[in-house]
Write a protein that holds these residues in place. Structure first.
Motif, PDB file in Angstrom:
ATOM      1  N   ARG A  79      61.321  55.725   9.340  1.00 31.41           N
ATOM      2  CA  ARG A  79      60.315  54.662   9.209  1.00 31.41           C
ATOM      3  C   ARG A  79      60.959  53.339   8.782  1.00 31.41           C
ATOM      4  O   ARG A  79      60.664  52.275   9.331  1.00 31.41           O
ATOM      5  N   VAL A  80      61.849  53.402   7.810  1.00 33.19           N
ATOM      6  CA  VAL A  80      62.519  52.188   7.334  1.00 33.19           C
ATOM      7  C   VAL A  80      63.403  51.608   8.431  1.00 33.19           C
ATOM      8  O   VAL A  80      63.412  50.390   8.663  1.00 33.19           O
ATOM      9  N   PHE A  81      64.144  52.478   9.112  1.00 37.66           N
ATOM     10  CA  PHE A  81      65.037  52.008  10.173  1.00 37.66           C
ATOM     11  C   PHE A  81      64.261  51.274  11.260  1.00 37.66           C
ATOM     12  O   PHE A  81      64.611  50.152  11.645  1.00 37.66           O
ATOM     13  N   LEU A  82      63.182  51.896  11.756  1.00 37.72           N
ATOM     14  CA  LEU A  82      62.420  51.277  12.841  1.00 37.72           C
ATOM     15  C   LEU A  82      61.688  50.027  12.363  1.00 37.72           C
ATOM     16  O   LEU A  82      61.657  49.011  13.069  1.00 37.72           O
ATOM     17  N   GLY A  83      61.099  50.095  11.166  1.00 36.55           N
ATOM     18  CA  GLY A  83      60.383  48.939  10.659  1.00 36.55           C
ATOM     19  C   GLY A  83      61.277  47.736  10.447  1.00 36.55           C
ATOM     20  O   GLY A  83      60.906  46.602  10.776  1.00 36.55           O
ATOM     21  N   VAL A  84      62.486  47.987   9.930  1.00 35.93           N
ATOM     22  CA  VAL A  84      63.405  46.883   9.622  1.00 35.93           C
ATOM     23  C   VAL A  84      64.194  46.458  10.859  1.00 35.93           C
ATOM     24  O   VAL A  84      64.163  45.284  11.257  1.00 35.93           O
ATOM     25  N   PHE A  85      64.892  47.390  11.493  1.00 38.67           N
ATOM     26  CA  PHE A  85      65.784  47.027  12.588  1.00 38.67           C
ATOM     27  C   PHE A  85      65.003  46.568  13.827  1.00 38.67           C
ATOM     28  O   PHE A  85      65.324  45.532  14.416  1.00 38.67           O
ATOM     29  N   SER A  86      63.995  47.340  14.229  1.00 40.00           N
ATOM     30  CA  SER A  86      63.212  46.923  15.391  1.00 40.00           C
ATOM     31  C   SER A  86      62.413  45.661  15.078  1.00 40.00           C
ATOM     32  O   SER A  86      62.258  44.788  15.936  1.00 40.00           O
ATOM     33  N   GLY A  87      61.897  45.590  13.845  1.00 39.63           N
ATOM     34  CA  GLY A  87      61.171  44.381  13.455  1.00 39.63           C
ATOM     35  C   GLY A  87      62.046  43.147  13.537  1.00 39.63           C
ATOM     36  O   GLY A  87      61.631  42.111  14.079  1.00 39.63           O
ATOM     37  N   ILE A  88      63.274  43.236  13.025  1.00 38.15           N
ATOM     38  CA  ILE A  88      64.205  42.108  13.086  1.00 38.15           C
ATOM     39  C   ILE A  88      64.528  41.764  14.541  1.00 38.15           C
ATOM     40  O   ILE A  88      64.598  40.589  14.913  1.00 38.15           O
ATOM     41  N   TRP A  89      64.727  42.790  15.366  1.00 36.28           N
ATOM     42  CA  TRP A  89      65.068  42.542  16.775  1.00 36.28           C
ATOM     43  C   TRP A  89      64.004  41.694  17.451  1.00 36.28           C
ATOM     44  O   TRP A  89      64.301  40.668  18.075  1.00 36.28           O
ATOM     45  N   PHE A  90      62.752  42.096  17.348  1.00 32.53           N
ATOM     46  CA  PHE A  90      61.686  41.405  18.073  1.00 32.53           C
ATOM     47  C   PHE A  90      61.274  40.101  17.390  1.00 32.53           C
ATOM     48  O   PHE A  90      60.815  39.176  18.070  1.00 32.53           O
ATOM     49  N   LEU A  91      61.444  39.995  16.087  1.00 31.23           N
ATOM     50  CA  LEU A  91      61.173  38.720  15.420  1.00 31.23           C
ATOM     51  C   LEU A  91      62.224  37.683  15.793  1.00 31.23           C
ATOM     52  O   LEU A  91      61.912  36.504  15.971  1.00 31.23           O
ATOM     53  N   ARG A  92      63.484  38.105  15.926  1.00 36.09           N
ATOM     54  CA  ARG A  92      64.529  37.175  16.361  1.00 36.09           C
ATOM     55  C   ARG A  92      64.258  36.706  17.781  1.00 36.09           C
ATOM     56  O   ARG A  92      64.384  35.515  18.108  1.00 36.09           O
ATOM     57  N   LEU A  93      63.847  37.644  18.632  1.00 36.22           N
ATOM     58  CA  LEU A  93      63.531  37.281  20.005  1.00 36.22           C
ATOM     59  C   LEU A  93      62.339  36.322  20.042  1.00 36.22           C
ATOM     60  O   LEU A  93      62.331  35.359  20.825  1.00 36.22           O
ATOM     61  N   THR A  94      61.354  36.564  19.166  1.00 35.28           N
ATOM     62  CA  THR A  94      60.197  35.667  19.086  1.00 35.28           C
ATOM     63  C   THR A  94      60.632  34.264  18.697  1.00 35.28           C
ATOM     64  O   THR A  94      60.189  33.272  19.304  1.00 35.28           O
ATOM     65  N   TRP A  95      61.494  34.160  17.700  1.00 33.89           N
ATOM     66  CA  TRP A  95      61.980  32.850  17.262  1.00 33.89           C
ATOM     67  C   TRP A  95      62.742  32.145  18.376  1.00 33.89           C
ATOM     68  O   TRP A  95      62.545  30.938  18.601  1.00 33.89           O
ATOM     69  N   HIS A  96      63.582  32.874  19.086  1.00 30.20           N
ATOM     70  CA  HIS A  96      64.352  32.272  20.181  1.00 30.20           C
ATOM     71  C   HIS A  96      63.425  31.768  21.280  1.00 30.20           C
ATOM     72  O   HIS A  96      63.583  30.637  21.779  1.00 30.20           O
ATOM     73  N   LEU A  97      62.443  32.576  21.666  1.00 31.67           N
ATOM     74  CA  LEU A  97      61.515  32.173  22.725  1.00 31.67           C
ATOM     75  C   LEU A  97      60.635  31.007  22.282  1.00 31.67           C
ATOM     76  O   LEU A  97      60.331  30.112  23.082  1.00 31.67           O
TER      77      LEU A  97
END
Length: 259
Positions: A56-74
């Motif tokens: 749960r921590v891995f997916l919440g943190v790592f996947s969350g960071i991945w898609f939030l970074r992509l959101t910021w870039h877009l």
């Protein structure tokens, strides 16, 4: 949970459509898509208590960071655009007087795609603790390394392209330095690489269907939404300069350029 997240996605897309109806710049849908996936994963990892805490921590943190970074870039790219993205401008012209309803249907379709691409994380979060084996920490480690490599690679490629485009002297030229020396689409390659983290993690729970997702993402990037349009636009705007780049440089997988 799936139904609740779908309602959330529809709400986000509907609000985005309202804004796009006002400002005539439908590229906001890309930002909303990535942000919605980030919210789906973070909320599910927080609320669903079925899977082991480590997962749960891995997916919440790592996947969350991945898609939030992509959101910021877009979002940064969207904010710097002076006119509507060519893809959506073509859609607008094709739909004519029905463009408002057409884009509403398109945005609602994107809400469904958010669920589709959130599914690997939701599937992993729904697997009970008893089904995960002793190799789970090692699977999390390997998946984390894949995701970290993909994050560094895509962030670097995006930043290199962003800085290149800021320089007016580069108008009409093609970026062929940094990661772009080895692939015409390194950002897409690392996006694709990121999706291998989920099936690798699923091996620790005896789940094998998630290997479909790297294939699905490859099909989307290689044949539908990514590379074909990018190549078409590059040839239209940069002509022979880009043709020369095509002859020298691998399309997708990073590889030393031809002399």
């Amino acid at each position: 949970m799936l139904l609740n997240l779908l309602v959330l996605n529809v709400f986000i897309m509907f609000c985005s459509w309202l804004l796009v109806t006002y400002n005539q710049r439908a590229g906001l849908v890309d930002v909303a898509w990535s942000f919605s996936i980030a919210l789906n994963v973070i909320i599910a990892a927080w609320v669903m208590e079925t899977a082991p805490l480590l997962v749960r921590v891995f997916l919440g943190v790592f996947s969350g960071i991945w898609f939030l970074r992509l959101t910021w870039h877009l979002l940064r790219r969207y904010a710097n655009e002076t006119k509507e993205d060519t893809r959506y401008a073509n859609m607008r012209r094709a739909m004519g007087s029905y463009q408002h309803l057409g884009f509403l249907a398109f945005f609602m379709f994107q809400a469904g795609l958010v669920v589709l691409f959130s599914y690997p994380m939701l599937e992993l979060l729904s697997i009970p603790v008893q089904q995960w084996n002793d190799w789970t920490p090692y699977a999390v480690l390997i998946a984390g390394l894949i995701m970290l490599l993909a994050l560094i690679g895509e962030s670097t490629a995006d930043q290199q392209l962003y800085r290149f485009k800021l320089d007016p002297q580069n108008r009409g030229r093609t970026l062929d330095r940094g990661l772009w020396k080895y692939s015409r689409h390194p950002n897409y390659f690392f996006e694709w690489l990121h999706w291998f983290a989920y099936p690798v993690l699923g091996l620790a729970a005896g789940v094998y269907g998630l290997w479909l997702y790297p294939l699905l993402m490859w099909l989307f990037l290689y044949y539908i939404t990514g590379i074909p349009f990018s190549e078409q636009q590059a040839l239209a705007h940069r002509g022979d300069n880009y043709k020369d780049y095509q002859r020298r440089t691998s399309m997708f997988i990073p590889w030393p350029p031809k002399e």
